[in-house]
Enzyme design. Structure first.
Site, PDB file in Angstrom:
ATOM      1  N   ASP A  55       0.768  -1.360  -0.144  1.00 50.57           N
ATOM      2  CA  ASP A  55      -0.179   0.129  -0.067  1.00 50.57           C
ATOM      3  C   ASP A  55       0.710   1.293   0.271  1.00 50.57           C
ATOM      4  O   ASP A  55       1.268   1.214   0.979  1.00 50.57           O
ATOM      5  CB  ASP A  55      -1.180  -0.493   1.371  1.00 50.57           C
ATOM      6  N   ASN A  78       3.788   2.792 -10.864  1.00 51.98           N
ATOM      7  CA  ASN A  78       2.553   3.326 -11.224  1.00 51.98           C
ATOM      8  C   ASN A  78       1.168   3.254 -10.849  1.00 51.98           C
ATOM      9  O   ASN A  78       0.378   4.159 -11.554  1.00 51.98           O
ATOM     10  CB  ASN A  78       2.330   1.887 -12.279  1.00 51.98           C
ATOM     11  N   TYR A 143      -5.952  16.003  -9.321  1.00 50.38           N
ATOM     12  CA  TYR A 143      -5.181  14.706  -9.659  1.00 50.38           C
ATOM     13  C   TYR A 143      -4.096  15.217 -10.917  1.00 50.38           C
ATOM     14  O   TYR A 143      -2.830  14.860 -10.991  1.00 50.38           O
ATOM     15  CB  TYR A 143      -6.293  14.377 -10.865  1.00 50.38           C
ATOM     16  N   LYS A 147       0.193  14.886 -10.114  1.00 47.97           N
ATOM     17  CA  LYS A 147       0.961  14.368 -11.159  1.00 47.97           C
ATOM     18  C   LYS A 147       1.531  15.641 -11.408  1.00 47.97           C
ATOM     19  O   LYS A 147       2.622  15.538 -12.349  1.00 47.97           O
ATOM     20  CB  LYS A 147      -0.443  14.281 -12.433  1.00 47.97           C
ATOM     21  N   VAL A 176      -5.991   6.919 -21.659  1.00 47.06           N
ATOM     22  CA  VAL A 176      -5.280   4.960 -21.485  1.00 47.06           C
ATOM     23  C   VAL A 176      -6.827   4.617 -21.474  1.00 47.06           C
ATOM     24  O   VAL A 176      -7.696   4.436 -20.481  1.00 47.06           O
ATOM     25  CB  VAL A 176      -4.204   4.732 -21.111  1.00 47.06           C
ATOM     26  N   THR A 178      -8.141   2.177 -19.577  1.00 46.54           N
ATOM     27  CA  THR A 178      -8.773   1.208 -18.855  1.00 46.54           C
ATOM     28  C   THR A 178      -9.617   1.247 -18.187  1.00 46.54           C
ATOM     29  O   THR A 178     -10.461   1.923 -18.663  1.00 46.54           O
ATOM     30  CB  THR A 178      -6.635   1.711 -17.881  1.00 46.54           C
TER      31      THR A 178
END
Length: 237
Positions: A55, A78, A143, A147, A176, A178
C-alpha cells in the site's frame, strides 16, 4: 540506459490494466523476476512473478516491501488514484488526501526508500514514474495537481540519482484504455502500446516519454501565453 534482461522489476498497481502489461512486457524482455505489487496482490501463472503486498500510502507497508524485495533494479511507480469530479474546489477532504498520498507521496516515498539500494548497484538501474499529460493541463482538479507535483519530484530525483547511475524516467500520457478512463469518450491509447514505448525509452537511455499526441501538444503549449492553453481566461478581457 537500463536493460530489462535479467532485471528485477517492481511494479506498483500491478493488478490494473497498465500494471499488468508492465509485468508481462518486463518478462517478455527477459526480466529475471517481477514483483507484482498491490494492496491485495493477485495470483500469477508465471513463477518469475512474485505477488507483493504493498500500500503506497502506508509507510510501514513501504518499509516491509523494501525489506521483502531488496534486489529490485527497476522500480515502476504506476499505482494511481483519480476523482469523480474535475473541479478542485468540489473535492472532498478524503479525495484530496487519497490523491496526494497515492499519486505523489507514495511514489516519492517509495523512490526514497529504494534510492540507496539502487545507487549501490552501480548502474543498470531505473525508476519509472507514470505522470500524465494532465500534469501540464490543470483541468482535472487534485489529480492534475498531484501529477504535476510528481513530475517536479521526478525531475529532482533524476538530478540527484544521476551521479549514482540510476536512470529516472518520467512518463506523460493522455487517456489510456483502462477501467479508470472508461467514462471518457476521447481517444485512448492501448496500454500495451504505452508500456512498449516506456520500456523502449528506458532501454534506450531516455529520461522522458511523451507517449501520445496529447502529451506532445500540451507540452509544446507550455511556452505559449497562458490564454492559449486556457482560452476561457481570455473571455471578457
Amino acid at each position: 540506459m537500463t536493460s530489462l534482461k535479467d532485471a528485477v522489476v517492481l511494479v506498483t498497481g500491478a493488478n490494473g490494466g497498465i500494471g499488468g502489461h508492465f509485468v508481462r512486457e518486463a518478462l517478455a524482455r527477459g526480466a529475471a523476476k517481477v514483483y507484482a505489487s498491490a494492496r491485495n496482490p493477485q495470483v500469477w501463472d508465471d513463477e518469475r512473478v512474485v505477488p507483493l503486498t504493498l500500500d503506497v500510502t502506508d509507510s510501514a507497508s513501504i518499509k516491509a516491501a523494501v525489506e521483502a524485495a531488496p534486489d529490485v533494479t527497476v522500480l515502476i511507480n504506476n499505482a494511481g488514484a483519480s476523482t469523480s469530479t474535475s473541479a478542485i474546489l468540489s473535492h472532498s477532504d478524503e479525495e484530496i488526501r487519497a490523491n496526494v498520498e497515492t499519486n505523489f507521496l507514495g511514489p516519492l516515498f517509495l523512490a526514497r526508500a529504494y534510492a540507496p539500494l539502487l545507487s549501490a548497484k552501480g548502474g543498470n538501474t531505473a525508476i519509472i514514474d507514470i505522470h500524465s499529460a494532465l500534469a501540464w493541463y490543470a483541468v482535472a482538479g487534485i489529480y492534475s495537481a498531484t501529477k504535476a507535483a510528481l513530475w517536479s519530484a521526478t525531475n529532482s530525483l533524476r538530478l540527484e540519482l544521476q551521479p549514482a547511475g540510476v536512470q529516472v524516467v518520467g512518463v506523460h500520457v493522455g487517456w489510456v484504455d483502462t477501467a479508470m478512463a472508461a467514462a471518457s469518450t476521447d481517444p485512448k491509447l492501448d496500454p500495451a502500446v504505452l508500456v512498449t514505448k516506456v520500456l523502449d525509452a528506458t532501454e534506450a537511455g531516455e529520461f522522458e516519454v511523451l507517449a501520445d499526441e496529447t502529451s506532445v501538444q500540451v507540452k509544446s503549449g507550455l511556452s505559449a501565453p497562458l490564454e492559449a492553453l486556457y482560452p476561457q481566461l481570455a473571455q471578457g478581457k
